[in-house]
Structures are given as structure tokens and as C-alpha cells.
Design a protein around this motif. Structure first.
Motif, PDB file in Angstrom:
ATOM      1  N   LEU A  21       0.832  -1.208   0.000  1.00 52.26           N
ATOM      2  CA  LEU A  21       0.000   0.000   0.000  1.00 52.26           C
ATOM      3  C   LEU A  21       0.866   1.256   0.000  1.00 52.26           C
ATOM      4  O   LEU A  21       0.542   2.242  -0.671  1.00 52.26           O
ATOM      5  CB  LEU A  21      -0.919   0.001   1.222  1.00 52.26           C
ATOM      6  CG  LEU A  21      -1.983  -1.092   1.279  1.00 52.26           C
ATOM      7  CD1 LEU A  21      -2.768  -1.015   2.588  1.00 52.26           C
ATOM      8  CD2 LEU A  21      -2.940  -0.991   0.087  1.00 52.26           C
ATOM      9  N   HIS A  22       1.981   1.214   0.751  1.00 47.93           N
ATOM     10  CA  HIS A  22       2.871   2.372   0.778  1.00 47.93           C
ATOM     11  C   HIS A  22       3.458   2.642  -0.605  1.00 47.93           C
ATOM     12  O   HIS A  22       3.630   3.799  -1.006  1.00 47.93           O
ATOM     13  CB  HIS A  22       4.003   2.142   1.785  1.00 47.93           C
ATOM     14  CG  HIS A  22       4.818   3.369   2.049  1.00 47.93           C
ATOM     15  ND1 HIS A  22       4.560   4.227   3.094  1.00 47.93           N
ATOM     16  CD2 HIS A  22       5.877   3.910   1.382  1.00 47.93           C
ATOM     17  CE1 HIS A  22       5.426   5.223   3.066  1.00 47.93           C
ATOM     18  NE2 HIS A  22       6.244   5.062   2.032  1.00 47.93           N
ATOM     19  N   LYS A  23       3.755   1.588  -1.324  1.00 47.82           N
ATOM     20  CA  LYS A  23       4.368   1.735  -2.645  1.00 47.82           C
ATOM     21  C   LYS A  23       3.371   2.231  -3.682  1.00 47.82           C
ATOM     22  O   LYS A  23       3.758   2.787  -4.720  1.00 47.82           O
ATOM     23  CB  LYS A  23       4.963   0.398  -3.085  1.00 47.82           C
ATOM     24  CG  LYS A  23       5.884   0.501  -4.295  1.00 47.82           C
ATOM     25  CD  LYS A  23       6.678  -0.777  -4.481  1.00 47.82           C
ATOM     26  CE  LYS A  23       7.721  -0.610  -5.589  1.00 47.82           C
ATOM     27  NZ  LYS A  23       8.600  -1.800  -5.694  1.00 47.82           N
ATOM     28  N   HIS A  24       2.068   2.040  -3.432  1.00 42.15           N
ATOM     29  CA  HIS A  24       1.034   2.422  -4.396  1.00 42.15           C
ATOM     30  C   HIS A  24       0.015   3.354  -3.726  1.00 42.15           C
ATOM     31  O   HIS A  24      -1.154   2.993  -3.542  1.00 42.15           O
ATOM     32  CB  HIS A  24       0.337   1.175  -4.947  1.00 42.15           C
ATOM     33  CG  HIS A  24       1.275   0.217  -5.623  1.00 42.15           C
ATOM     34  ND1 HIS A  24       1.904  -0.813  -4.949  1.00 42.15           N
ATOM     35  CD2 HIS A  24       1.715   0.156  -6.916  1.00 42.15           C
ATOM     36  CE1 HIS A  24       2.676  -1.489  -5.792  1.00 42.15           C
ATOM     37  NE2 HIS A  24       2.587  -0.911  -6.982  1.00 42.15           N
ATOM     38  N   ASP A  36      -9.485  -2.322  -3.251  1.00 43.97           N
ATOM     39  CA  ASP A  36      -9.431  -3.694  -3.777  1.00 43.97           C
ATOM     40  C   ASP A  36      -8.560  -4.582  -2.897  1.00 43.97           C
ATOM     41  O   ASP A  36      -8.925  -5.724  -2.589  1.00 43.97           O
ATOM     42  CB  ASP A  36      -8.889  -3.698  -5.206  1.00 43.97           C
ATOM     43  CG  ASP A  36      -9.882  -3.173  -6.225  1.00 43.97           C
ATOM     44  OD1 ASP A  36     -11.080  -3.101  -5.914  1.00 43.97           O
ATOM     45  OD2 ASP A  36      -9.435  -2.823  -7.347  1.00 43.97           O
ATOM     46  N   VAL A  37      -7.388  -4.074  -2.509  1.00 47.69           N
ATOM     47  CA  VAL A  37      -6.476  -4.852  -1.665  1.00 47.69           C
ATOM     48  C   VAL A  37      -7.156  -5.202  -0.343  1.00 47.69           C
ATOM     49  O   VAL A  37      -7.108  -6.354   0.132  1.00 47.69           O
ATOM     50  CB  VAL A  37      -5.170  -4.069  -1.415  1.00 47.69           C
ATOM     51  CG1 VAL A  37      -4.329  -4.751  -0.338  1.00 47.69           C
ATOM     52  CG2 VAL A  37      -4.374  -3.941  -2.706  1.00 47.69           C
ATOM     53  N   ILE A  38      -7.811  -4.227   0.261  1.00 45.06           N
ATOM     54  CA  ILE A  38      -8.494  -4.448   1.541  1.00 45.06           C
ATOM     55  C   ILE A  38      -9.632  -5.453   1.382  1.00 45.06           C
ATOM     56  O   ILE A  38      -9.744  -6.432   2.143  1.00 45.06           O
ATOM     57  CB  ILE A  38      -9.029  -3.115   2.090  1.00 45.06           C
ATOM     58  CG1 ILE A  38      -7.867  -2.182   2.444  1.00 45.06           C
ATOM     59  CG2 ILE A  38      -9.923  -3.351   3.304  1.00 45.06           C
ATOM     60  CD1 ILE A  38      -8.285  -0.741   2.682  1.00 45.06           C
ATOM     61  N   ALA A  39     -10.477  -5.223   0.384  1.00 42.44           N
ATOM     62  CA  ALA A  39     -11.640  -6.092   0.187  1.00 42.44           C
ATOM     63  C   ALA A  39     -11.216  -7.512  -0.149  1.00 42.44           C
ATOM     64  O   ALA A  39     -11.827  -8.491   0.333  1.00 42.44           O
ATOM     65  CB  ALA A  39     -12.528  -5.519  -0.908  1.00 42.44           C
ATOM     66  N   VAL A  49     -18.080  -8.219   2.938  1.00 39.13           N
ATOM     67  CA  VAL A  49     -17.598  -6.870   2.645  1.00 39.13           C
ATOM     68  C   VAL A  49     -18.702  -6.052   1.989  1.00 39.13           C
ATOM     69  O   VAL A  49     -19.424  -6.540   1.122  1.00 39.13           O
ATOM     70  CB  VAL A  49     -16.361  -6.933   1.719  1.00 39.13           C
ATOM     71  CG1 VAL A  49     -16.002  -5.561   1.191  1.00 39.13           C
ATOM     72  CG2 VAL A  49     -15.174  -7.537   2.451  1.00 39.13           C
ATOM     73  N   HIS A  50     -18.797  -4.806   2.408  1.00 40.17           N
ATOM     74  CA  HIS A  50     -19.675  -3.832   1.749  1.00 40.17           C
ATOM     75  C   HIS A  50     -18.799  -2.705   1.225  1.00 40.17           C
ATOM     76  O   HIS A  50     -17.961  -2.167   1.954  1.00 40.17           O
ATOM     77  CB  HIS A  50     -20.710  -3.272   2.732  1.00 40.17           C
ATOM     78  CG  HIS A  50     -21.666  -2.297   2.090  1.00 40.17           C
ATOM     79  ND1 HIS A  50     -22.920  -2.677   1.664  1.00 40.17           N
ATOM     80  CD2 HIS A  50     -21.552  -0.976   1.805  1.00 40.17           C
ATOM     81  CE1 HIS A  50     -23.534  -1.624   1.144  1.00 40.17           C
ATOM     82  NE2 HIS A  50     -22.720  -0.583   1.221  1.00 40.17           N
ATOM     83  N   ARG A  51     -18.987  -2.336  -0.038  1.00 36.67           N
ATOM     84  CA  ARG A  51     -18.168  -1.305  -0.655  1.00 36.67           C
ATOM     85  C   ARG A  51     -19.011  -0.151  -1.168  1.00 36.67           C
ATOM     86  O   ARG A  51     -20.202  -0.299  -1.416  1.00 36.67           O
ATOM     87  CB  ARG A  51     -17.350  -1.900  -1.819  1.00 36.67           C
ATOM     88  CG  ARG A  51     -16.415  -3.012  -1.390  1.00 36.67           C
ATOM     89  CD  ARG A  51     -15.524  -3.487  -2.511  1.00 36.67           C
ATOM     90  NE  ARG A  51     -14.614  -2.437  -2.991  1.00 36.67           N
ATOM     91  CZ  ARG A  51     -13.627  -2.638  -3.844  1.00 36.67           C
ATOM     92  NH1 ARG A  51     -13.408  -3.869  -4.324  1.00 36.67           N
ATOM     93  NH2 ARG A  51     -12.853  -1.646  -4.234  1.00 36.67           N
TER      94      ARG A  51
END
Length: 398
Positions: A21-24, A36-39, A49-51
Motif C-alpha cells: 500500500l505504501h508503494k502504491h 481492492d487490496v483491503i476487500a 464486505v460492503h463497498r
């Protein structure tokens, strides 16, 4: 220090997510990849998951037992428009964007807790994992609430934490009452009549009025408010003129106002408007005064703050739980606390010794291009969130 073994074991994989996440990094309301990464991680651990709340927000739902009780835990996910100076492998790959405030680390700590909660389910009720976009000026908390956060996910209380450089790793800070100030912006335009600088009597010069107004605003702080009530008026930008031999026909002044109470904010805004209009009249100018209220003050609730303090003392000992010294910075967790009881507190990030080779010059302070989150906090922060959630739900409702 009471750390959860499974979170300690998962620390390397969660650290890898944090560094990815730090890199992007992504800025407010554009956290598509981050979401997306989190979900994807939550889904892989069996967490529904709810988005879409607040555009790019993600809410994970971990339920167990039959109780209708629920608690919310929040992590912010956005980055800042800063060019990173660090050169280690996980430094930002996008010039002009950087996780300079540790939101990548906040996300990682909550993900660490999420995985354990989904596996152990040592509670009766529901834990809502709120991954919020746009804390850095976008008011993502406000937007998630507008989109129905508390209606879709009814919860008794909401908790949040921020890493804090200068506070030792392994330490926390908590306080009841105001901890972050309100953040507000003003823009003032003074309009006169331009002229040749050699013949100023043929024009109406707005520059002297602007200079006096900067000084006059400080008398509001020193003479209109109570000395015991913290407040700051900062004129941070003044724009006028295009040539040295021309008296400009207008001056634009901008800045911020910060207070711990809305009552004081009302006073400062009213006095600033009055001074602007009256001083402009005295200088034969016209004035436009704009005042935008952004984040309200962050005010912790007493019972929830006491609860957090007890949990943290049980984890790390009384000596490692300090009193949170309030700051005039702002935080949009304040919006949650207007609707729900809760507490926002600090977790120490250390002084920067954790940074690997390749970090830039300068201190490891928030909003600094050489900042990096301390990954040693992931097991501590993950364990903290688990114990807060479990103890809240397993303790009789207050």
C-alpha cells in the motif's frame, strides 16, 4: 505487553500488505486499488464486505453469537500529495503521492485484527471494520455517514487511533474531551483601484489595509476570546500585484482558523468578518469575506475514553498509557463522534529508528517526505483492536 500469538505469526504477511500500500499510494476519493487490496484480503478470510460508502470506503462485517450489540473500528486509507524522499524498496512508486501520515499502517493494523477476529470469534455480537477514504481534507468520514454508514451498520460506539511520532513504540496516549481542533478556511478579497506606484493618490491601495488586517486578527485572539480557550488564526497566503511599479487593485488573503469549541469558532468568524468589512470601509475599499467550516473539533466521550484507557493499561501497563496532549491539528474522526459515542487515541510510532536504509533526510514526522510507518506496531495495533472489540462486546452494555 499482551500480544496475540496469531497476530504475531501473521505480522510478516500483513507487513507485506502495508508496504505494498505504501508503494502504491492513492489520494482522497481515488483509493480504488487500495480498496481492492483491503476487500480481497477480507474476503479471503471469510469476512463479508460492503463497498461504496464514501465512494471508495470498505466495511468488513464480523459476526458471532446471537447478540445484537455492535462496535465500529476505523482505519483511514488515503495518502497525501507529497513527493517521497525515501529510497527503500517500498517507497512510493508514484511521484507526488505518498503515505506520509501512516494511513497504510492504520489499515494494516486493522487488517491484522480482522484476520484474528474472523478466526477466533471470541465475542458475542458484531465488529464493523470501517476502512475510510479521504481523511486528508476530503471529509471521508462525513461522506460515509451521509451514505448511510450508521443506518446500514448500527453500532453502539466507534473507536479510532493514529500513530504518533515522538511517542515511544509500545506506548499510547488517551484523553477525555477535546483532542483535535476544528479546521476552517477563510478567503478575503480587498478591492481598491490600481494606479502607478509613483502616483498612489490617484488610486485606492488595498495593500496597507491587508497588512493592518493581519495584525488586527491577532487582537481577536488576545482580546476578544477568553485566554483559557485555545484558538488560532493563521493568515498563510497573501497575493497582490504583478509589477513593482504598479499599485494593485486587489489583495487576496487566505488562511485557517482552529478552535476546540464551536462557540469560540462562531466568535472568531464573526469578529473576522466585522473587522474585514469595517477596515475595508475605513480604507475606502470593498471586501468579500468567505469562511468555510471544514472538520469540527474531535471531542472524546468520557465513558468510552475510560474504557480505552483500561484496555490499554491491561495490555501495556499503566506507565505506557499517557495523557493525550491536545493538538490544534484536525481529524475527520470528529464526524463520527458527533453521532456516536467513542474515543480517538494515539499509538506511539517512535522517533524514526525503525526506518531501513534509504530513508530521506529529516525527521520521521507526520506529513514529512522522509516519514515511514513503524511496522513493529502491527502486532501491537492488531492486538489492541481485538482486545478493544472483544472486551466491549463481552462486557455488559453500559
Amino acid at each position: 505487553m499482551k500480544l496475540i500469538e496469531s497476530i504475531l505469526a501473521d505480522a510478516p504477511s500483513i507487513t507485506a500488505i502495508r508496504r505494498d500500500l505504501h508503494k502504491h499510494p492513492e489520494l482522497c476519493f481515488h483509493e480504488e486499488r487500495t480498496a481492492d487490496v483491503i476487500a480481497n484480503a477480507l474476503t479471503a478470510w471469510g469476512i463479508p464486505v460492503h463497498r461504496g460508502l464514501g465512494r471508495t470506503g470498505v466495511v468488513g462485517i464480523v459476526r458471532n453469537g446471537s447478540s445484537d450489540r455492535a462496535v465500529g473500528l476505523r482505519a483511514d486509507i488515503d495518502a497525501l500529495p507529497i513527493t517521497e524522499r525515501n529510497e527503500f524498496p517500498h517507497a512510493s512508486s508514484i511521484r507526488g503521492r505518498m503515505h506520509a501520515c501512516g494511513h497504510d499502517g492504520h489499515t494494516a493494523m486493522l487488517l491484522a485484527a480482522a484476520k484474528h477476529l474472523a478466526t477466533s470469534r471470541n465475542f458475542d455480537g458484531t465488529v464493523y471494520l470501517v476502512f475510510q477514504p479521504a481523511e486528508e481534507g476530503g471529509g471521508g468520514a462525513r461522506e460515509m455517514i451521509k451514505d448511510g454508514l450508521f443506518e446500514k451498520f448500527p453500532m453502539e460506539a466507534m473507536f479510532g487511533a493514529h500513530n504518533w511520532p515522538g511517542l515511544k513504540a509500545g506506548q499510547f496516549a488517551v484523553k477525555t474531551g477535546p483532542v483535535f481542533a476544528s479546521s476552517n478556511e477563510f478567503k478575503i478579497t480587498l478591492k481598491g483601484k490600481g494606479s502607478h506606484a509613483a502616483m498612489p493618490h490617484l488610486g485606492v491601495d488595498p495593500v496597507p489595509a491587508a497588512c493592518q488586517l493581519v495584525t488586527a486578527f491577532q487582537t481577536i485572539i488576545s482580546r476578544n476570546k477568553r485566554p483559557l480557550d485555545p484558538g488560532v488564526i493563521s493568515v498563510t497566503m497573501i497575493h497582490a500585484g504583478e509589477a513593482t511599479n504598479v499599485v494593485p487593485d486587489s489583495v487576496v488573503m487566505e488562511g485557517t482558523v482552529r478552535t476546540f469549541t464551536l462557540e469560540l469558532l462562531d466568535l472568531l468568524a464573526r469578529r473576522m468578518r466585522d473587522m474585514t468589512e469595517q477596515l475595508a470601509g475605513a480604507f475606502e475599499l470593498t471586501a468579500e469575506f468567505e469562511f468555510r467550516r471544514n472538520y469540527p473539533p474531535t471531542i472524546n466521550h468520557p465513558a468510552e475514553s475510560d474504557f480505552v484507557r483500561r484496555v490499554l493499561i491491561d495490555m501495556v501497563g499503566d506507565d505506557n498509557v499517557q495523557e493525550f496532549e491536545p493538538t490544534m491539528g484536525a481529524e475527520d474522526f470528529s464526524y463520527y463522534l458527533l453521532d456516536k459515542p467513542g474515543c480517538y487515541f494515539l499509538i506511539g510510532n517512535g522517533d524514526g529508528e525503525h526506518r531501513t536504509g534509504g530513508h530521506g533526510l529529516g525527521p520521521c514526522m507526520l506529513h514529512n517526505p522522509s516519514y515511514d510507518f513503524n511496522d513493529d506496531l502491527i502486532p501491537l495495533g492488531g492486538s489492541m483492536w481485538v482486545q478493544l472489540a472483544e472486551q466491549w462486546l463481552n462486557t455488559p452494555k453500559p
